[in-house]
Design a protein around this motif. Structure first.
Motif, mmCIF file in Angstrom:
data_model
loop_
_atom_site.group_PDB
_atom_site.id
_atom_site.type_symbol
_atom_site.label_atom_id
_atom_site.label_comp_id
_atom_site.label_asym_id
_atom_site.label_seq_id
_atom_site.Cartn_x
_atom_site.Cartn_y
_atom_site.Cartn_z
ATOM 1 N N TYR A 86 0.839 -1.185 0.000
ATOM 2 C CA TYR A 86 0.000 0.000 0.000
ATOM 3 C C TYR A 86 0.878 1.240 0.000
ATOM 4 O O TYR A 86 2.066 1.185 0.307
ATOM 5 C CB TYR A 86 -0.893 0.008 1.242
ATOM 6 N N ASP A 88 1.030 3.569 2.053
ATOM 7 C CA ASP A 88 1.635 3.844 3.360
ATOM 8 C C ASP A 88 2.638 2.765 3.766
ATOM 9 O O ASP A 88 3.196 2.806 4.852
ATOM 10 C CB ASP A 88 0.549 4.000 4.428
ATOM 11 N N SER A 90 2.581 -0.015 5.050
ATOM 12 C CA SER A 90 2.181 -0.973 6.096
ATOM 13 C C SER A 90 3.340 -1.500 6.928
ATOM 14 O O SER A 90 3.370 -2.671 7.269
ATOM 15 C CB SER A 90 1.466 -2.177 5.489
ATOM 16 N N LEU A 91 4.303 -0.665 7.216
ATOM 17 C CA LEU A 91 5.387 -1.144 8.080
ATOM 18 C C LEU A 91 5.067 -0.815 9.530
ATOM 19 O O LEU A 91 4.196 -0.014 9.821
ATOM 20 C CB LEU A 91 6.706 -0.486 7.694
ATOM 21 N N PHE A 92 5.836 -1.450 10.424
ATOM 22 C CA PHE A 92 5.702 -1.171 11.845
ATOM 23 C C PHE A 92 6.899 -0.330 12.249
ATOM 24 O O PHE A 92 8.021 -0.830 12.285
ATOM 25 C CB PHE A 92 5.644 -2.469 12.635
ATOM 26 N N PRO A 93 6.684 0.954 12.545
ATOM 27 C CA PRO A 93 7.820 1.847 12.794
ATOM 28 C C PRO A 93 8.690 1.389 13.953
ATOM 29 O O PRO A 93 9.886 1.645 13.968
ATOM 30 C CB PRO A 93 7.151 3.189 13.109
ATOM 31 N N ASN A 94 8.068 0.725 14.921
ATOM 32 C CA ASN A 94 8.811 0.364 16.136
ATOM 33 C C ASN A 94 9.518 -0.977 16.014
ATOM 34 O O ASN A 94 10.299 -1.339 16.882
ATOM 35 C CB ASN A 94 7.857 0.341 17.328
ATOM 36 N N LEU A 95 9.241 -1.736 14.978
ATOM 37 C CA LEU A 95 9.865 -3.054 14.847
ATOM 38 C C LEU A 95 11.081 -2.983 13.934
ATOM 39 O O LEU A 95 11.185 -2.112 13.077
ATOM 40 C CB LEU A 95 8.860 -4.067 14.292
ATOM 41 N N ILE A 103 7.117 -10.593 9.796
ATOM 42 C CA ILE A 103 5.854 -10.651 10.525
ATOM 43 C C ILE A 103 4.761 -11.172 9.603
ATOM 44 O O ILE A 103 4.749 -10.915 8.416
ATOM 45 C CB ILE A 103 5.494 -9.271 11.100
ATOM 46 N N GLY A 104 3.854 -11.955 10.200
ATOM 47 C CA GLY A 104 2.811 -12.539 9.365
ATOM 48 C C GLY A 104 3.164 -13.963 8.999
ATOM 49 O O GLY A 104 2.655 -14.894 9.576
ATOM 50 N N GLU A 142 11.364 3.031 11.604
ATOM 51 C CA GLU A 142 11.153 4.483 11.639
ATOM 52 C C GLU A 142 12.450 5.258 11.428
ATOM 53 O O GLU A 142 12.438 6.444 11.175
ATOM 54 C CB GLU A 142 10.504 4.909 12.961
ATOM 55 N N ILE A 146 12.179 6.952 3.462
ATOM 56 C CA ILE A 146 11.011 6.365 2.813
ATOM 57 C C ILE A 146 11.447 5.319 1.770
ATOM 58 O O ILE A 146 10.865 4.242 1.660
ATOM 59 C CB ILE A 146 10.168 7.450 2.122
ATOM 60 N N ASN B 197 1.535 -0.073 14.526
ATOM 61 C CA ASN B 197 0.683 0.298 13.398
ATOM 62 C C ASN B 197 -0.463 -0.711 13.305
ATOM 63 O O ASN B 197 -0.311 -1.769 12.715
ATOM 64 C CB ASN B 197 1.522 0.294 12.115
ATOM 65 N N SER B 200 -1.702 -1.837 9.735
ATOM 66 C CA SER B 200 -0.824 -2.789 9.071
ATOM 67 C C SER B 200 -0.895 -4.157 9.730
ATOM 68 O O SER B 200 -0.785 -5.181 9.057
ATOM 69 C CB SER B 200 0.616 -2.295 9.123
ATOM 70 N N ARG B 203 -3.560 -5.978 8.264
ATOM 71 C CA ARG B 203 -3.250 -6.356 6.881
ATOM 72 C C ARG B 203 -2.330 -7.564 6.797
ATOM 73 O O ARG B 203 -2.406 -8.332 5.844
ATOM 74 C CB ARG B 203 -2.584 -5.182 6.162
ATOM 75 N N VAL B 204 -1.397 -7.713 7.750
ATOM 76 C CA VAL B 204 -0.535 -8.884 7.673
ATOM 77 C C VAL B 204 -1.166 -10.085 8.367
ATOM 78 O O VAL B 204 -0.533 -11.122 8.512
ATOM 79 C CB VAL B 204 0.883 -8.643 8.248
#
Lengths: 508, 326
Positions: A86, A88, A90-95, A103-104, A142, A146, B197, B200, B203-204
């Motif tokens: 997407y 944005d 869809s990342l996790f800024p803190n990970l 992840i997933g 983070e 970008i 987030n 997200s 989504r995952v």
């Protein structure tokens, strides 16, 4: 060749609206397929169906590798080798980078299963190697630019063993060098047989990457074309349903000097910048992302106070210390990030448009005169052609182009003498784009001075009277729009490192 | 992330050390083994609750009903113990009952948060009111003396291993377990992902519902453990003893470096935050400062710790931005 993905007879009805009408999309393995259309043409609805976020109406046919496939939820899509990146990301800024990639899928689905950190690191390392970029796997997302975040998002798609990756406007936040890098990664993915659906509004860049195009308009399937058999003008005509005449704006005489910027500097942002703005004039500022353009105009507006230099406003010296003061003196600023800094998404259109001039809409005792507020909102909705014309609607329900018009209306309500606008048509579709351009030209004609920051060269060339090109925080070229060409601007914006050195020696 | 957390924890550790030195200079009694063991023991309940709260705060949620839940469970096991025989199995029964009751109450929070998507602070404010109201009604605010508790419970509360109270081991044990959950299970990483987030995360394919049921249920579970610990520590049940204690719990977590907006936090940080609060309180007593001043000092420390944290973050952000502009 067999198709990897076949979507046929896709229709989607929302209450009261038919978003998609018998659309098809066929993707071959290892091809880059551009999906294009104006905002509201149904691209994102179609992608949401592919992602399992939405379900199509009955009669739809989705095949993967020639076999009928049901994609009922986002997990199904991931499991079948479809990854969506997407806008944005869809990342996790803190990970960490490694965790973001794994992840997933690699982590496992069951919440109580154990995380095997060794596997996680190895998977992440392998995926990053395939992207072809070295990153510290322990850095939190983070802390990345970008462009690098995007590479992490691509690495995640690879780690998921995707066979099809959808990229939604992947270049909108990247500088030109970063875009080149993305193209190389895409080539790399293609070579591995991974298909890519590329969604973008920048048609010229699509011709560099895409093998074929599918065009949607108003929820209808218009056609699929090989990139060899079509050109930009034809695509635009297909998208908007009419030949779009490139408008030539009449240049008109300029008036008094409104703003003179002399040797303005700010550490780490820009250095020794001088320029002038006259009433009735549009000055375009371009350059690569990160060249200091936005920082410069924010300095003039008072959001980013400069360290040194002088500004003369309407013939008097001016110190830009706060946005509030600048607004009082008749300067308006439309930021690049419309959704975050421009409109109040949850508020009604009326509230959005009148927020700058509530002072004038007050009764003497301090309460707001709602009937006058409504008249004002209606006036601007009419004159700027904001659609749909429902003042009570919340801003988040509007398309990007109409949101931008709301932002413009908000500033026009205080009749500014100077308008600073950053990336006026970022993410706005072709039709609305030319409307915004016409609007800006009209405002200039009425005597407003406009500073327009933009990365889009056609926009810069077409709309401005004068063009300033920035590179590494300095203005390196000034052109009159009549005589400038894309090549001239690009060569200044991109000048090689060697020239840079020579220049800095001269300056020293 | 590890690096940032490390520096964060190092920062809290340094402040803790500094406070310890100052207190020792004022009153050397601080540095005696007895006093230090007392500080730890007195803050075991705070630590256990703060550990559970850490998970919730990492997701960006909050639970202001913890103190009320702990008190409710304490009252329940207090009454239960009146009927239990003096036999080691009674101890098991007390723990089982406490954990069951606590988890149940936590799950009720989880249910409203998940089912109706009500913000956690609203749900837990509601349950806080309901539970404390009900407690007052049932107990009339009356204190239950431990004199009628089975002998085995009293023995348990005095039990020491290597001269260290069992209550401290309970805190360490559950800290370790929770650390393991955060670090080595999918749900642990999902908690961080959710806080970082939430869009997200969905989504995952992370189930927000399951994660929320887990964290609020687990908070209740730990509140059950804390209730037993509290009852053992004061050898009595005081239904009003933990009034307002939820704020101290949240303070410990926040001082420990967790972001109240979610995404960050660690068990080590929370334990350090707990210790810092405990040590300061002890220090103020040793320095013979009026107890009314203690809250004032706590508040100051929270604001200082969080401001420092934000300044640090701002500085790092500014650095990243500079690199991009050049």
């Amino acid at each position: 060749m067999n198709h990897f993905l076949e979507m046929r007879h896709i229709s989607k009805t929302f209450p009261g609206v038919k978003a998609l009408h018998d659309v098809q999309l066929l993707i071959k393995p290892g091809e880059v397929h551009a999906l294009i259309g104006e905002n509201g043409a149904g691209k994102s609805t179609l992608m949401k169906i592919l992602a399992g976020v939405l379900q199509p109406d009955d009669g739809a046919e989705i095949k993967l590798d020639g076999e009928a496939a049901a994609i009922e939820k986002p997990l199904d899509a991931a499991e079948k080798g479809i990854s969506i990146i997407y806008q944005d990301l869809s990342l996790f800024p803190n990970l960490s980078v490694a965790e973001n990639i794994c992840i997933g899928k690699t982590f496992g689905r069951s919440l109580f299963s154990r995380v095997n950190w060794k596997t996680v690191r190895e998977t992440a390392k392998k995926a990053m190697a395939e992207v072809g970029v070295k990153l510290d796997l322990n850095t939190p997302a983070e802390r990345l630019s970008i462009a690098k975040q995007q590479m992490v998002a691509i690495a995640r798609a690879i780690a998921f063993q995707s066979k099809l990756i959808v990229m939604d406007e992947p270049t909108s936040a990247l500088s030109n060098t970063e875009i080149e890098m993305l193209y190389r990664i895409i080539e790399n993915l293609k070579a591995q047989g991974i298909a890519i659906i590329f969604i973008s509004h920048k048609l010229n860049e699509l011709f560099k990457v895409a093998d074929s195009f599918t065009v949607l308009r108003d929820g209808n399937y218009i056609g699929t074309y090989e990139s060899s058999e079509i050109n930009e003008d034809k695509l635009i005509a297909l998208m908007v349903g009419r030949e779009l005449v490139k408008e030539k704006y009449e240049k008109h005489p300029t008036g008094d000097s409104l703003l003179e910027v002399k040797c303005l500097s700010k550490r780490g942002n820009f250095k020794n910048v001088s320029f002038t703005l006259k009433s009735g004039e549009i000055v375009g500022i371009t350059g690569l992302v990160g060249s200091g353009r936005t920082e410069l105009v924010q300095a003039v507006f008072g959001l980013n106070p400069p360290d040194e230099g002088e500004i003369v406003l309407y013939g008097k010296p001016y110190k830009p210390v706060s946005a509030e003061k600048s607004v009082k003196l008749g300067i308006a600023y439309v930021p690049e990030n419309r959704q975050r800094e421009g409109v109040v998404l949850k508020q009604s259109l009326t509230n959005n448009m009148t927020i700058t001039c509530l002072e004038k809409l007050k009764y003497r005792i301090g309460l707001i005169d709602f009937s006058q507020e409504k008249r004002l909102a209606e006036y601007y909705m009419e004159s700027l052609d904001i659609r749909p014309r429902i003042p009570e609607m919340s801003a988040e329900q509007l398309s990007g182009g109409n949101q931008q018009k709301v932002v413009l209306a908000k500033w026009m309500a205080i009749h500014p003498r100077i308008l600073i606008i950053d990336e006026p048509t970022n993410g706005i579709d072709v039709g609305a784009k030319s409307e915004i351009h016409r609007l800006l030209r009209n405002l200039a004609k009425e005597g407003m001075g406009i500073i327009m920051v933009s990365s889009e060269l056609p926009e810069i060339l077409n709309v401005s009277d004068r063009i300033l090109v920035m590179r590494h925080g300095r203005i390196h070229g000034e052109f009159s729009a009549a005589s400038a060409t894309q090549e001239m601007i690009m060569s200044v914006a991109f000048k090689g490192k060697e020239d840079e050195k020579a220049e800095s020696l001269q300056n020293a | 992330m590890k690096n940032i957390l490390k520096t964060k924890e190092l920062g809290i550790g340094a402040i803790l050390l500094l406070v310890c030195i100052i207190i020792t200079l004022i009153n050397p009694v601080f540095l005696t083994a007895d006093n230090l063991a007392d500080v730890l023991k007195a803050n075991a309940v705070l630590g256990i609750l703060a550990v559970g709260m850490t998970l919730i705060i990492i997701t960006g949620g909050i639970d202001v009903s913890v103190a009320a839940v702990t008190s409710a469970v304490a009252v329940a096991i207090g009454h239960l113990m009146l009927y239990l025989p003096d036999h080691p199995v009674s101890l098991v029964v007390v723990f089982a009952a406490a954990v069951f009751a606590g988890t149940l109450l936590g799950m009720i929070n989880g249910f409203f948060i998940v089912k109706f998507s009500i913000p956690p602070i609203v749900v837990t404010l509601g349950t806080l009111s309901i539970i404390s109201g009900a407690l007052l009604f049932i107990t009339n605010g009356n204190y239950m003396s431990g004199a009628n508790f089975p002998e085995v419970f009293t023995a348990f509360s005095k039990y020491e291993i290597f001269g260290i109270s069992i209550l401290i081991y309970i805190l360490l044990f559950f800290s370790l377990i929770t650390w393991g959950i955060l670090k080595y299970t999918v749900i642990g990483r999902s908690i961080y992902a959710f806080g970082g987030n939430s869009v997200s995360a969905v989504r995952v394919g992370i189930s927000m519902k399951k994660v929320q049921y887990f964290i609020y249920g687990y908070m209740g579970f730990l509140a059950g453990i804390a209730a037993v610990t509290q009852t053992a520590y004061i050898r009595a049940v005081d239904p009003n003893g933990l009034l307002g204690f939820e704020l101290t719990v949240i303070a410990a977590v926040v001082i420990g470096g967790a972001s109240i907006l979610g995404g960050n936090g660690s068990i080590a940080g929370t334990l350090l935050g707990t210790l810092l609060l405990g040590v300061m309180q002890n220090g103020l007593i040793l320095a013979r400062v009026d107890s009314y001043w203690q809250n004032l000092v706590t508040g100051t420390v929270i604001i200082l710790a969080v401001s420092y944290d934000h300044l640090q973050k701002k500085r790092i952000d500014a650095q990243t931005a500079q690199i991009e502009v050049k």
